[in-house]
Write an enzyme that holds these catalytic residues in place. Structure first.
Site, mmCIF file in Angstrom:
data_model
loop_
_atom_site.group_PDB
_atom_site.id
_atom_site.type_symbol
_atom_site.label_atom_id
_atom_site.label_comp_id
_atom_site.label_asym_id
_atom_site.label_seq_id
_atom_site.Cartn_x
_atom_site.Cartn_y
_atom_site.Cartn_z
ATOM 1 N N GLY A 111 0.802 -1.232 0.000
ATOM 2 C CA GLY A 111 0.000 0.000 0.000
ATOM 3 C C GLY A 111 0.829 1.272 0.000
ATOM 4 O O GLY A 111 0.267 2.370 -0.103
ATOM 5 N N GLU A 112 2.158 1.163 0.144
ATOM 6 C CA GLU A 112 2.984 2.383 0.138
ATOM 7 C C GLU A 112 3.210 2.875 -1.287
ATOM 8 O O GLU A 112 3.291 2.099 -2.227
ATOM 9 C CB GLU A 112 4.336 2.097 0.806
ATOM 10 C CG GLU A 112 4.205 1.868 2.301
ATOM 11 C CD GLU A 112 5.530 1.541 2.965
ATOM 12 O OE1 GLU A 112 6.573 1.526 2.277
ATOM 13 O OE2 GLU A 112 5.510 1.285 4.182
ATOM 14 N N LYS B 268 -29.803 27.445 3.246
ATOM 15 C CA LYS B 268 -29.652 25.998 3.429
ATOM 16 C C LYS B 268 -29.330 25.684 4.891
ATOM 17 O O LYS B 268 -28.563 26.397 5.518
ATOM 18 C CB LYS B 268 -28.499 25.527 2.532
ATOM 19 C CG LYS B 268 -28.121 24.063 2.685
ATOM 20 C CD LYS B 268 -27.068 23.666 1.671
ATOM 21 C CE LYS B 268 -25.668 23.857 2.175
ATOM 22 N NZ LYS B 268 -24.651 23.412 1.210
ATOM 23 N N ASP C 68 -22.693 26.261 -7.737
ATOM 24 C CA ASP C 68 -22.062 25.973 -6.441
ATOM 25 C C ASP C 68 -20.606 25.619 -6.691
ATOM 26 O O ASP C 68 -20.206 25.353 -7.834
ATOM 27 C CB ASP C 68 -22.805 24.797 -5.768
ATOM 28 C CG ASP C 68 -22.721 24.863 -4.247
ATOM 29 O OD1 ASP C 68 -21.946 25.683 -3.723
ATOM 30 O OD2 ASP C 68 -23.437 24.076 -3.587
ATOM 31 N N THR D 194 -22.289 14.927 -2.056
ATOM 32 C CA THR D 194 -23.317 13.873 -2.020
ATOM 33 C C THR D 194 -24.496 14.219 -2.927
ATOM 34 O O THR D 194 -25.359 13.382 -3.156
ATOM 35 C CB THR D 194 -23.878 13.706 -0.593
ATOM 36 O OG1 THR D 194 -24.578 14.910 -0.240
ATOM 37 C CG2 THR D 194 -22.777 13.449 0.416
HETATM 38 C C1 R5P Z 1 -21.081 23.759 1.037
HETATM 39 O O1 R5P Z 1 -21.219 24.776 1.688
HETATM 40 C C2 R5P Z 1 -20.675 23.721 -0.386
HETATM 41 O O2 R5P Z 1 -20.632 24.969 -0.979
HETATM 42 C C3 R5P Z 1 -21.552 22.782 -1.181
HETATM 43 O O3 R5P Z 1 -22.864 23.313 -1.211
HETATM 44 C C4 R5P Z 1 -21.580 21.431 -0.529
HETATM 45 O O4 R5P Z 1 -20.281 20.987 -0.297
HETATM 46 C C5 R5P Z 1 -22.315 20.435 -1.393
HETATM 47 O O5 R5P Z 1 -22.334 19.234 -0.707
HETATM 48 P P1 R5P Z 1 -23.418 18.134 -1.012
HETATM 49 O O6 R5P Z 1 -23.395 17.870 -2.473
HETATM 50 O O7 R5P Z 1 -22.963 16.948 -0.198
HETATM 51 O O8 R5P Z 1 -24.733 18.661 -0.521
#
Ligand code: R5P
Length: 296
Positions: free
Chosen positions: A36-37, A194, A220, A225
């Site tokens: 793994g190194e 959010k 963004d 995720t």
């Molecule tokens: C968080 O503040 C970032 O600007 C993104 O909105 C965030 O990292 C998105 O993460 P996810 O897709 O997990 O909701």
């Protein structure tokens, strides 16, 4: 003249930067031993050379970080004159404080490791700066945080016939990107509120946003995720948006992110190639070339 080395996270991006900028490339051998190194060997004489090492640290950041450190320390030991670390996606930036007692402030630890690896300068792209206003508050070497929003805005105007568009940031931090894209497309922008419930779950606070019958682009820095993008899309469609396109710089796309976002009703999704993915259609090679040439 600058020479480009691509780490294994960014081999293709490194070639693209070299091709667009007319730079030469230097090969390396990088492999993992059975235990793994990581093993790294620089192929060629680097004495007196100016070298940019391209390594975007996504999805397996620990392994890419170690490889980057082995490359840059070795270049320094072998007499490279100047080493520029190009880390388009800079990892661990979201753990920038001790949210709960006993936690590692990962950003501080990782940024110290990187700035002490023999590099003279560092370039990142849309680094997640929540509690900092500039990368120079994080690094003690010259650092530049570029934005890919101009590239994203250009791609949107070239590829979609946007009707009465409005750009939406899914949270307060994304206002800077929404504003930038809107100023290039010459349209309105707004932001949502959010609340993060867990690493996987977010809630978008319901409120009136003027999107009825309009094309909406959500911008963004990161899709991780996909929770943020999916929830924002659902809300904007509920408010009457005609089409919702999701755009981000770094398509981390952990787990089921893509499915989650398309199931939420996305018309399309785009990202830059800081992280290779099926939606990484916007190239940031030109942006990096302009910046690297600016140092010459
Ligand atoms: C968080 O503040 C970032 O600007 C993104 O909105 C965030 O990292 C998105 O993460 P996810 O897709 O997990 O909701």
């Amino acid at each position: 003249m600058l020479t480009i080395i691509g780490g294994s996270a960014s081999t293709y991006l490194a070639y693209e930067i070299a091709r667009v900028g007319g730079f030469s490339t230097l090969p390396i051998i990088s492999r993992v031993f059975p235990d793994g190194e990581r093993y790294v060997r620089i192929l060629g004489n680097v004495e007196g050379m100016r070298i940019a090492v391209i390594q975007s640290m996504y999805r397996s950041p620990d392994s890419y970080l170690i490889e980057f450190l082995l490359i840059t320390h070795t270049l320094k030991e072998l007499g490279a004159k100047e080493i520029i670390g190009v880390i388009p996606y800079f990892p661990y930036a979201r753990q920038d404080t001790r949210f709960n007692s006993g936690e590692a402030v990962s950003l501080n630890i990782i940024s110290h490791l990187i700035e002490n690896s023999g590099i003279d300068k560092i370039i990142t792209i849309d680094m997640h700066l929540h509690r900092y206003s500039s990368v120079s508050e994080i690094f003690r070497i010259p650092a530049e945080n570029l934005t890919a929003m101009e590239e994203i805005a250009r791609y949107l105007t070239d590829n979609y016939d946007l009707r009465d568009p409005v750009i939406i940031g899914p949270d307060e931090e994304s206002e800077q990107w929404a504003k930038k894209v809107a100023s290039i497309i010459k349209c309105d922008y707004d932001i949502l509120e959010k609340r993060r419930i867990s690493a996987e779950e977010v809630e978008i606070v319901p409120r009136e946003v003027n999107v009825k019958g309009r094309d909406v682009v959500i911008v963004d820095d990161i899709i991780s995720t996909g929770g943020t993008m999916a929830e924002a899309i659902k809300m904007l469609l509920k408010l009457g948006a005609k089409r919702v396109i999701g755009a981000c710089t770094h398509a981390i796309l952990a787990g089921e992110a893509l499915g989650k976002i398309y199931r939420a009703g996305a018309y399309d999704l785009i990202a830059t190639n800081t992280v290779p993915s099926p939606i990484s259609v916007v190239s940031i090679a030109g942006l990096l070339v302009r910046t690297l040439k600016g140092y010459e």
